[in-house]
Design a protein around this motif. Structure first.
Motif, PDB file in Angstrom:
ATOM      1  N   CYS A  23      18.098 -52.873 -12.817  1.00 15.73           N
ATOM      2  CA  CYS A  23      17.172 -52.994 -13.962  1.00 15.73           C
ATOM      3  C   CYS A  23      17.134 -54.434 -14.447  1.00 15.73           C
ATOM      4  CB  CYS A  23      17.610 -52.086 -15.112  1.00 15.73           C
ATOM      5  SG  CYS A  23      17.146 -50.370 -14.902  1.00 15.73           S
ATOM      6  N   ARG A  24      18.328 -55.022 -14.585  1.00 16.73           N
ATOM      7  CA  ARG A  24      18.399 -56.414 -15.055  1.00 16.73           C
ATOM      8  C   ARG A  24      17.709 -57.359 -14.068  1.00 16.73           C
ATOM      9  NH1 ARG A  24      23.755 -54.922 -16.590  1.00 16.73           N
ATOM     10  NH2 ARG A  24      24.544 -55.671 -14.595  1.00 16.73           N
ATOM     11  N   ARG A  25      18.023 -57.174 -12.778  1.00 13.11           N
ATOM     12  CA  ARG A  25      17.431 -58.042 -11.754  1.00 13.11           C
ATOM     13  C   ARG A  25      15.913 -57.911 -11.725  1.00 13.11           C
ATOM     14  NH1 ARG A  25      20.144 -60.209  -7.418  1.00 13.11           N
ATOM     15  NH2 ARG A  25      18.140 -61.239  -7.233  1.00 13.11           N
ATOM     16  N   LEU A  26      15.446 -56.664 -11.881  1.00 11.01           N
ATOM     17  CA  LEU A  26      14.000 -56.425 -11.800  1.00 11.01           C
ATOM     18  C   LEU A  26      13.273 -57.131 -12.941  1.00 11.01           C
ATOM     19  CD1 LEU A  26      11.525 -55.054 -10.561  1.00 11.01           C
ATOM     20  CD2 LEU A  26      12.066 -52.992 -11.891  1.00 11.01           C
ATOM     21  N   VAL A  27      13.783 -56.965 -14.160  1.00  8.87           N
ATOM     22  CA  VAL A  27      13.116 -57.579 -15.310  1.00  8.87           C
ATOM     23  C   VAL A  27      13.115 -59.100 -15.179  1.00  8.87           C
ATOM     24  CG1 VAL A  27      13.274 -57.928 -17.808  1.00  8.87           C
ATOM     25  CG2 VAL A  27      13.435 -55.626 -16.857  1.00  8.87           C
ATOM     26  N   VAL A 178      15.264 -44.586  -3.155  1.00 11.29           N
ATOM     27  CA  VAL A 178      15.642 -45.783  -2.405  1.00 11.29           C
ATOM     28  C   VAL A 178      17.122 -45.681  -2.026  1.00 11.29           C
ATOM     29  CG1 VAL A 178      13.885 -47.352  -3.343  1.00 11.29           C
ATOM     30  CG2 VAL A 178      16.042 -47.059  -4.570  1.00 11.29           C
ATOM     31  N   ASN A 179      17.454 -46.306  -0.896  1.00 11.46           N
ATOM     32  CA  ASN A 179      18.804 -46.243  -0.381  1.00 11.46           C
ATOM     33  C   ASN A 179      19.676 -47.277  -1.104  1.00 11.46           C
ATOM     34  OD1 ASN A 179      21.143 -46.449   1.057  1.00 11.46           O
ATOM     35  ND2 ASN A 179      20.154 -46.817   3.039  1.00 11.46           N
ATOM     36  N   ALA A 180      20.522 -46.787  -2.003  1.00 10.47           N
ATOM     37  CA  ALA A 180      21.290 -47.679  -2.880  1.00 10.47           C
ATOM     38  C   ALA A 180      22.537 -48.242  -2.200  1.00 10.47           C
ATOM     39  CB  ALA A 180      21.670 -46.946  -4.162  1.00 10.47           C
ATOM     40  N   SER A 181      22.739 -47.923  -0.897  1.00 13.47           N
ATOM     41  CA  SER A 181      23.914 -48.483  -0.218  1.00 13.47           C
ATOM     42  C   SER A 181      23.620 -49.876   0.342  1.00 13.47           C
ATOM     43  CB  SER A 181      24.403 -47.537   0.880  1.00 13.47           C
ATOM     44  OG  SER A 181      23.451 -47.494   1.904  1.00 13.47           O
ATOM     45  N   LYS A 182      22.358 -50.300   0.241  1.00 14.76           N
ATOM     46  CA  LYS A 182      22.017 -51.658   0.690  1.00 14.76           C
ATOM     47  C   LYS A 182      22.671 -52.701  -0.221  1.00 14.76           C
ATOM     48  CE  LYS A 182      17.326 -50.609   2.179  1.00 14.76           C
ATOM     49  NZ  LYS A 182      15.928 -50.991   1.963  1.00 14.76           N
ATOM     50  N   SER A 183      22.611 -53.954   0.199  1.00 19.07           N
ATOM     51  CA  SER A 183      23.162 -55.015  -0.657  1.00 19.07           C
ATOM     52  C   SER A 183      22.315 -55.114  -1.928  1.00 19.07           C
ATOM     53  CB  SER A 183      23.136 -56.353   0.084  1.00 19.07           C
ATOM     54  OG  SER A 183      21.797 -56.818   0.156  1.00 19.07           O
ATOM     55  N   ILE A 184      22.909 -55.671  -2.971  1.00 19.71           N
ATOM     56  CA  ILE A 184      22.195 -55.825  -4.249  1.00 19.71           C
ATOM     57  C   ILE A 184      20.878 -56.572  -4.012  1.00 19.71           C
ATOM     58  CG2 ILE A 184      22.277 -57.020  -6.498  1.00 19.71           C
ATOM     59  CD1 ILE A 184      25.263 -56.362  -6.656  1.00 19.71           C
ATOM     60  N   ASP A 186      19.036 -56.975  -1.118  1.00 21.58           N
ATOM     61  CA  ASP A 186      18.030 -56.241  -0.334  1.00 21.58           C
ATOM     62  C   ASP A 186      17.390 -55.136  -1.165  1.00 21.58           C
ATOM     63  OD1 ASP A 186      18.523 -57.840   1.792  1.00 21.58           O
ATOM     64  OD2 ASP A 186      19.618 -56.345   2.983  1.00 21.58           O
ATOM     65  N   LEU A 187      18.232 -54.437  -1.926  1.00 27.38           N
ATOM     66  CA  LEU A 187      17.713 -53.348  -2.762  1.00 27.38           C
ATOM     67  C   LEU A 187      16.773 -53.924  -3.826  1.00 27.38           C
ATOM     68  CD1 LEU A 187      17.815 -50.328  -3.319  1.00 27.38           C
ATOM     69  CD2 LEU A 187      19.833 -50.708  -4.746  1.00 27.38           C
ATOM     70  N   HIS A 188      17.179 -55.050  -4.389  1.00 26.95           N
ATOM     71  CA  HIS A 188      16.337 -55.704  -5.398  1.00 26.95           C
ATOM     72  C   HIS A 188      14.961 -56.035  -4.842  1.00 26.95           C
ATOM     73  CE1 HIS A 188      14.746 -58.501  -8.282  1.00 26.95           C
ATOM     74  NE2 HIS A 188      14.785 -59.463  -7.389  1.00 26.95           N
ATOM     75  N   ARG A 189      14.939 -56.600  -3.632  1.00 28.56           N
ATOM     76  CA  ARG A 189      13.641 -56.979  -3.030  1.00 28.56           C
ATOM     77  C   ARG A 189      12.761 -55.749  -2.848  1.00 28.56           C
ATOM     78  NH1 ARG A 189      16.189 -61.356  -0.424  1.00 28.56           N
ATOM     79  NH2 ARG A 189      17.035 -60.008   1.201  1.00 28.56           N
ATOM     80  N   GLU A 190      13.377 -54.653  -2.386  1.00 24.93           N
ATOM     81  CA  GLU A 190      12.609 -53.425  -2.164  1.00 24.93           C
ATOM     82  C   GLU A 190      12.063 -52.884  -3.490  1.00 24.93           C
ATOM     83  OE1 GLU A 190      14.854 -50.265  -0.308  1.00 24.93           O
ATOM     84  OE2 GLU A 190      13.123 -48.907  -0.292  1.00 24.93           O
TER      85      GLU A 190
END
Ligand code: ADP
Ligand code: FDM
Ligand code: MG
Length: 212
Positions: A23-27, A178-184, A186-190
């Motif tokens: 959430c923080r990264r997205l904002v 979304v697959n939350a086991s990815k790195s922070i 990669d998940l952020h980009r998705e």
């Protein structure tokens, strides 16, 4: 032409799936890209209702199960006028947990039907997107031990997960797993890419009401 509105984006998922991090990264990333975006978390422990909830979660205070369910819902409703104002001003609102956590956690207690649990939140602003961060209990365990708050046991969390799966069967809602086991990263980009697509799609659409 009416002004473009912001999108309401909820992040849900099991404990330690990375909701608060994402959430923080997205904002941050949306703001860096020139969008207007704000973050809200539920429960918001800063209000009077939120302080009651916080002392319940911290086991300082016991509250009857229906009562605490309604307080979690009231804690969302007290933010609704501000959320609507932001959305209509074109600000995207990212929420760290929403009504789905409300239903999933109370219904996991066993003696509550999903329908009863949903009622107090009927009519809340309907999220344009609900991102479900999926992580196996084994991988969640690798991210650290449970804290000492109420609900933080693996048997309870497993029931919460089953309730989330029931809620995800509702095709009137835009759930994306979304697959939350990815790195922070990669998940952020998705997540950022899905969020920007949703923001584009809903900007000229009316805001709807949840479970109505
Ligand atoms: P949640 O809000 O879903 O409970 P957090 O964002 O607080 O989860 O993250 C829980 C813990 O896991 C934190 O220590 C965080 O740094 C770590 N974490 C978050 N996302 C990842 C990831 N993708 N991979 C590895 N560790 C992560
Ligand atoms: N929770 C959260 C509920 O039981 N109902 C709700 O409506 C909401 C929003 O509160 F155990 C639970 C879920 C979790 C706790 O923890 C909040 P965080 O770490 O503040 O998200
Ligand atoms: Mg969190």
């Amino acid at each position: 032409m009416a002004a473009r509105r912001g999108a309401l984006i909820a992040l849900e998922g099991v404990d330690r799936a990375g909701k608060s991090t994402q959430c923080r990264r997205l904002v941050e990333a949306l703001r860096d890209a020139g969008h207007r975006a704000d973050l809200l978390r539920f429960p918001d422990r800063t209000t009077e209702i939120g302080q009651l909830i916080s002392s319940y979660l911290g086991r300082e205070k016991n509250l009857e199960d229906h009562t605490i369910h309604l307080l979690f819902s009231a804690n969302r409703w007290e933010h609704v006028p501000m959320m609507k104002e932001k959305l209509h001003q074109g600000i995207t609102v990212v929420v760290d947990r929403y009504a789905f956590s409300g239903v999933a956690f109370t219904s996991a207690k066993g003696n509550f039907g999903l329908e009863w649990c949903k009622q107090p939140d009927v009519g809340l602003p309907k999220p344009d997107l609900i991102l479900f961060l999926q992580l196996s209990p084994e991988e969640a365990a690798e991210r650290g031990d449970f804290g000492h708050e109420r609900y933080e046991t693996s048997s309870f969390q497993e029931k919460v997960l089953q309730s989330f799966y029931c809620l995800m069967e509702d095709k009137t809602l835009n759930w994306k797993t979304v697959n939350a086991s990815k790195s922070i990263e990669d998940l952020h980009r998705e997540i950022k890419s899905i969020a920007e697509k949703t923001m584009q799609e809903v900007q000229n659409k009316p805001l709807e009401e949840l479970w109505k």
